[in-house]
Write a protein that holds these residues in place. Sequence first.
Motif, PDB file in Angstrom:
ATOM      1  N   TRP A 355      69.990  58.605  30.300  1.00  0.00           N
ATOM      2  CA  TRP A 355      70.524  59.469  31.359  1.00  0.00           C
ATOM      3  C   TRP A 355      70.343  58.748  32.682  1.00  0.00           C
ATOM      4  O   TRP A 355      69.226  58.570  33.121  1.00  0.00           O
ATOM      5  CB  TRP A 355      69.783  60.809  31.368  1.00  0.00           C
ATOM      6  CG  TRP A 355      70.380  61.785  32.337  1.00  0.00           C
ATOM      7  CD1 TRP A 355      69.960  62.064  33.606  1.00  0.00           C
ATOM      8  CD2 TRP A 355      71.536  62.593  32.110  1.00  0.00           C
ATOM      9  NE1 TRP A 355      70.778  62.985  34.196  1.00  0.00           N
ATOM     10  CE2 TRP A 355      71.759  63.334  33.299  1.00  0.00           C
ATOM     11  CE3 TRP A 355      72.425  62.755  31.042  1.00  0.00           C
ATOM     12  CZ2 TRP A 355      72.830  64.228  33.432  1.00  0.00           C
ATOM     13  CZ3 TRP A 355      73.466  63.654  31.188  1.00  0.00           C
ATOM     14  CH2 TRP A 355      73.651  64.377  32.361  1.00  0.00           C
ATOM     15  N   GLN A 356      71.426  58.265  33.312  1.00  0.00           N
ATOM     16  CA  GLN A 356      72.828  58.373  33.044  1.00  0.00           C
ATOM     17  C   GLN A 356      73.543  57.198  33.688  1.00  0.00           C
ATOM     18  O   GLN A 356      72.924  56.424  34.424  1.00  0.00           O
ATOM     19  CB  GLN A 356      73.377  59.707  33.579  1.00  0.00           C
ATOM     20  CG  GLN A 356      73.159  59.896  35.070  1.00  0.00           C
ATOM     21  CD  GLN A 356      73.672  61.225  35.559  1.00  0.00           C
ATOM     22  OE1 GLN A 356      74.749  61.651  35.169  1.00  0.00           O
ATOM     23  NE2 GLN A 356      72.916  61.857  36.416  1.00  0.00           N
ATOM     24  N   TRP A 357      74.842  57.025  33.483  1.00  0.00           N
ATOM     25  CA  TRP A 357      75.577  55.862  33.987  1.00  0.00           C
ATOM     26  C   TRP A 357      75.958  56.026  35.451  1.00  0.00           C
ATOM     27  O   TRP A 357      75.590  55.232  36.300  1.00  0.00           O
ATOM     28  CB  TRP A 357      76.816  55.635  33.127  1.00  0.00           C
ATOM     29  CG  TRP A 357      77.602  54.406  33.509  1.00  0.00           C
ATOM     30  CD1 TRP A 357      78.837  54.364  34.089  1.00  0.00           C
ATOM     31  CD2 TRP A 357      77.210  53.048  33.333  1.00  0.00           C
ATOM     32  NE1 TRP A 357      79.237  53.068  34.291  1.00  0.00           N
ATOM     33  CE2 TRP A 357      78.247  52.227  33.827  1.00  0.00           C
ATOM     34  CE3 TRP A 357      76.072  52.435  32.806  1.00  0.00           C
ATOM     35  CZ2 TRP A 357      78.201  50.834  33.811  1.00  0.00           C
ATOM     36  CZ3 TRP A 357      76.014  51.049  32.783  1.00  0.00           C
ATOM     37  CH2 TRP A 357      77.065  50.260  33.282  1.00  0.00           C
ATOM     38  N   ARG A 358      76.704  57.069  35.776  1.00  0.00           N
ATOM     39  CA  ARG A 358      77.129  57.328  37.162  1.00  0.00           C
ATOM     40  C   ARG A 358      76.591  58.681  37.628  1.00  0.00           C
ATOM     41  O   ARG A 358      76.450  59.597  36.840  1.00  0.00           O
ATOM     42  CB  ARG A 358      78.645  57.355  37.293  1.00  0.00           C
ATOM     43  CG  ARG A 358      79.306  56.001  37.273  1.00  0.00           C
ATOM     44  CD  ARG A 358      80.790  56.116  37.580  1.00  0.00           C
ATOM     45  NE  ARG A 358      81.404  54.807  37.529  1.00  0.00           N
ATOM     46  CZ  ARG A 358      81.459  53.965  38.556  1.00  0.00           C
ATOM     47  NH1 ARG A 358      80.974  54.342  39.737  1.00  0.00           N
ATOM     48  NH2 ARG A 358      82.017  52.778  38.422  1.00  0.00           N
ATOM     49  N   GLN A 359      76.367  58.772  38.915  1.00  0.00           N
ATOM     50  CA  GLN A 359      75.908  60.028  39.493  1.00  0.00           C
ATOM     51  C   GLN A 359      76.474  60.143  40.908  1.00  0.00           C
ATOM     52  O   GLN A 359      76.496  59.163  41.655  1.00  0.00           O
ATOM     53  CB  GLN A 359      74.382  60.068  39.523  1.00  0.00           C
ATOM     54  CG  GLN A 359      73.774  61.430  39.803  1.00  0.00           C
ATOM     55  CD  GLN A 359      72.270  61.434  39.553  1.00  0.00           C
ATOM     56  OE1 GLN A 359      71.723  60.496  38.991  1.00  0.00           O
ATOM     57  NE2 GLN A 359      71.611  62.502  39.976  1.00  0.00           N
ATOM     58  N   ASN A 360      76.953  61.345  41.257  1.00  0.00           N
ATOM     59  CA  ASN A 360      77.558  61.528  42.579  1.00  0.00           C
ATOM     60  C   ASN A 360      76.470  61.758  43.626  1.00  0.00           C
ATOM     61  O   ASN A 360      76.350  62.833  44.215  1.00  0.00           O
ATOM     62  CB  ASN A 360      78.560  62.683  42.565  1.00  0.00           C
ATOM     63  CG  ASN A 360      77.930  63.993  42.157  1.00  0.00           C
ATOM     64  OD1 ASN A 360      76.873  64.017  41.540  1.00  0.00           O
ATOM     65  ND2 ASN A 360      78.597  65.094  42.481  1.00  0.00           N
ATOM     66  N   THR A 361      75.684  60.728  43.844  1.00  0.00           N
ATOM     67  CA  THR A 361      74.624  60.778  44.838  1.00  0.00           C
ATOM     68  C   THR A 361      74.474  59.398  45.460  1.00  0.00           C
ATOM     69  O   THR A 361      74.815  58.380  44.837  1.00  0.00           O
ATOM     70  CB  THR A 361      73.284  61.200  44.200  1.00  0.00           C
ATOM     71  OG1 THR A 361      72.273  61.225  45.210  1.00  0.00           O
ATOM     72  CG2 THR A 361      72.866  60.227  43.108  1.00  0.00           C
ATOM     73  N   SER A 362      73.981  59.370  46.678  1.00  0.00           N
ATOM     74  CA  SER A 362      73.659  58.094  47.321  1.00  0.00           C
ATOM     75  C   SER A 362      72.163  57.806  47.251  1.00  0.00           C
ATOM     76  O   SER A 362      71.692  56.816  47.822  1.00  0.00           O
ATOM     77  CB  SER A 362      74.119  58.108  48.788  1.00  0.00           C
ATOM     78  OG  SER A 362      73.481  59.161  49.500  1.00  0.00           O
ATOM     79  N   ASN A 363      71.422  58.651  46.549  1.00  0.00           N
ATOM     80  CA  ASN A 363      69.976  58.491  46.438  1.00  0.00           C
ATOM     81  C   ASN A 363      69.647  57.491  45.335  1.00  0.00           C
ATOM     82  O   ASN A 363      69.810  57.792  44.146  1.00  0.00           O
ATOM     83  CB  ASN A 363      69.329  59.839  46.132  1.00  0.00           C
ATOM     84  CG  ASN A 363      67.810  59.751  46.024  1.00  0.00           C
ATOM     85  OD1 ASN A 363      67.225  58.680  46.169  1.00  0.00           O
ATOM     86  ND2 ASN A 363      67.183  60.873  45.745  1.00  0.00           N
ATOM     87  N   PRO A 364      69.166  56.295  45.662  1.00  0.00           N
ATOM     88  CA  PRO A 364      68.856  55.308  44.619  1.00  0.00           C
ATOM     89  C   PRO A 364      67.664  55.686  43.761  1.00  0.00           C
ATOM     90  O   PRO A 364      67.416  55.068  42.730  1.00  0.00           O
ATOM     91  CB  PRO A 364      68.581  54.037  45.427  1.00  0.00           C
ATOM     92  CG  PRO A 364      68.100  54.537  46.750  1.00  0.00           C
ATOM     93  CD  PRO A 364      68.859  55.804  47.011  1.00  0.00           C
ATOM     94  N   GLY A 365      66.919  56.695  44.176  1.00  0.00           N
ATOM     95  CA  GLY A 365      65.771  57.125  43.404  1.00  0.00           C
ATOM     96  C   GLY A 365      66.113  58.029  42.239  1.00  0.00           C
ATOM     97  O   GLY A 365      65.229  58.395  41.455  1.00  0.00           O
ATOM     98  N   GLU A 366      67.400  58.392  42.080  1.00  0.00           N
ATOM     99  CA  GLU A 366      67.794  59.252  40.963  1.00  0.00           C
ATOM    100  C   GLU A 366      67.951  58.439  39.668  1.00  0.00           C
ATOM    101  O   GLU A 366      67.754  57.235  39.639  1.00  0.00           O
ATOM    102  CB  GLU A 366      69.091  59.987  41.309  1.00  0.00           C
ATOM    103  CG  GLU A 366      68.885  61.188  42.229  1.00  0.00           C
ATOM    104  CD  GLU A 366      68.007  62.271  41.601  1.00  0.00           C
ATOM    105  OE1 GLU A 366      67.924  62.335  40.350  1.00  0.00           O
ATOM    106  OE2 GLU A 366      67.413  63.045  42.350  1.00  0.00           O
ATOM    107  N   THR A 376      80.107  54.188  52.614  1.00  0.00           N
ATOM    108  CA  THR A 376      81.449  53.859  52.116  1.00  0.00           C
ATOM    109  C   THR A 376      81.810  54.560  50.810  1.00  0.00           C
ATOM    110  O   THR A 376      82.990  54.628  50.459  1.00  0.00           O
ATOM    111  CB  THR A 376      81.561  52.347  51.894  1.00  0.00           C
ATOM    112  OG1 THR A 376      80.666  51.959  50.831  1.00  0.00           O
ATOM    113  CG2 THR A 376      81.195  51.579  53.167  1.00  0.00           C
ATOM    114  N   GLY A 377      80.817  55.040  50.096  1.00  0.00           N
ATOM    115  CA  GLY A 377      81.082  55.623  48.783  1.00  0.00           C
ATOM    116  C   GLY A 377      81.272  54.593  47.697  1.00  0.00           C
ATOM    117  O   GLY A 377      81.549  54.936  46.544  1.00  0.00           O
ATOM    118  N   ALA A 378      81.127  53.306  48.043  1.00  0.00           N
ATOM    119  CA  ALA A 378      81.297  52.240  47.055  1.00  0.00           C
ATOM    120  C   ALA A 378      80.147  52.246  46.053  1.00  0.00           C
ATOM    121  O   ALA A 378      79.074  52.801  46.295  1.00  0.00           O
ATOM    122  CB  ALA A 378      81.369  50.888  47.762  1.00  0.00           C
ATOM    123  N   ASP A 379      80.372  51.588  44.919  1.00  0.00           N
ATOM    124  CA  ASP A 379      79.349  51.511  43.883  1.00  0.00           C
ATOM    125  C   ASP A 379      78.123  50.740  44.361  1.00  0.00           C
ATOM    126  O   ASP A 379      78.242  49.685  44.985  1.00  0.00           O
ATOM    127  CB  ASP A 379      79.891  50.786  42.649  1.00  0.00           C
ATOM    128  CG  ASP A 379      80.847  51.637  41.840  1.00  0.00           C
ATOM    129  OD1 ASP A 379      80.994  52.830  42.158  1.00  0.00           O
ATOM    130  OD2 ASP A 379      81.447  51.099  40.889  1.00  0.00           O
TER     131      ASP A 379
END
Length: 395
Positions: A355-366, A376-379
Amino acid sequence: MSEEILLSRGRRTALISLLSILASAACGDGSSPTSTPTPVPAPTPDPTPPAPAPVARLTLSGASMLGTDGSAVTLRGINEGTWGKMRSDDAATIAAQGGNVVRVLIRWWGLYGVTDVESRADAAPGHFKPDHLARFLQEIQWCLNAGLWVVPVVDSNCGQNGLQDASMVQYCDPDGAYPGGRNFWTDLTQRQRFKEAWIYLAGILKDYPKIAFYELLPEPLAGRDASYGGDVSAFYQELMAAIEDIAGDKRTPFLVGPRDAYNINLCDEAYIAASRWANRVVYTGNLFVRTNKTPAENIADLETRLAALVKMKASRNVPVFIQQFGVRTGDDLDEFYLEAGLRRMNAAGIGYTGWQWRQNTSNPGEYAVIVEDSTTGADVVKADVLAVYSKYWKG
């Protein structure tokens, strides 16, 4: 000789010659350009053309999962993550890193934080929003195109419990008619709709290759005591029978787990003894790493919970799989716990999806391997986390 006799003989000779010519023309000797060969009748078409080869499925044999060639398969991969965030090239990247399975979810009836995540639509075919179902099937197809196995999941925060928090209670039961929670055990109308949704979905997916197993409903009845164990099992068996008997899918295995939100310590409680389901069911439990104590205590807790599933595999002779394993990056900055868990699951021969590949958050701690840049919303790919997953997927 009289003239009359001569004339009669001449007529006979001419008649014989004419008959000979006609016979020769009818039979032919193969040399005349006007000869007509005897027509050969066309072959009669087979009224029952051969059936297409069955789509690829895992075969369960005791505690083993077997691939299409009969060899043992251990599934190791990841969850696709936040609804609608998967991209067309993600599956190929996961495969290139060594993963061989992706768990893909569609959310049905529940509060999911943002609008337009819930896929339930009572009047639509299968009770799914058509655009949501199309997106779900597209994500599955991306994974299949990359050669991955897929675990399709229909999640329902209301159906599994409905009591997660005050907001969920209000959403699932706006009239306050279900003090024990409005879910698939208290609202039988919703239970029937959910069953019909699975019948519809299985009717589609039964023709897709490499569907590993159907995960019918994650994390049922959090916080409920042992008296609910039989209710959870009966619910799963009702769905399984409907998928077999009505959707006609008698090959795809099922993934089920225990009450109390897939409490892995209770995994044996989920065992289904009915002979009908022998070699058709895979058993699961959650294995998120807890980091609130000392490292030694946290690892001991991880090992204890994993051991419950390993014990069930051996004692019941059934296949097992961990559909959610993970640790928040913010609680594991050097990937110590991530690596510890992956190493132990690999050593035990237990498959899993992280858990998990992508997540709609900018928090790198998730949890996610890929989060979003806050500007920017970039990966933003957590390369160290991905490298650890890749090491054990390939191992």
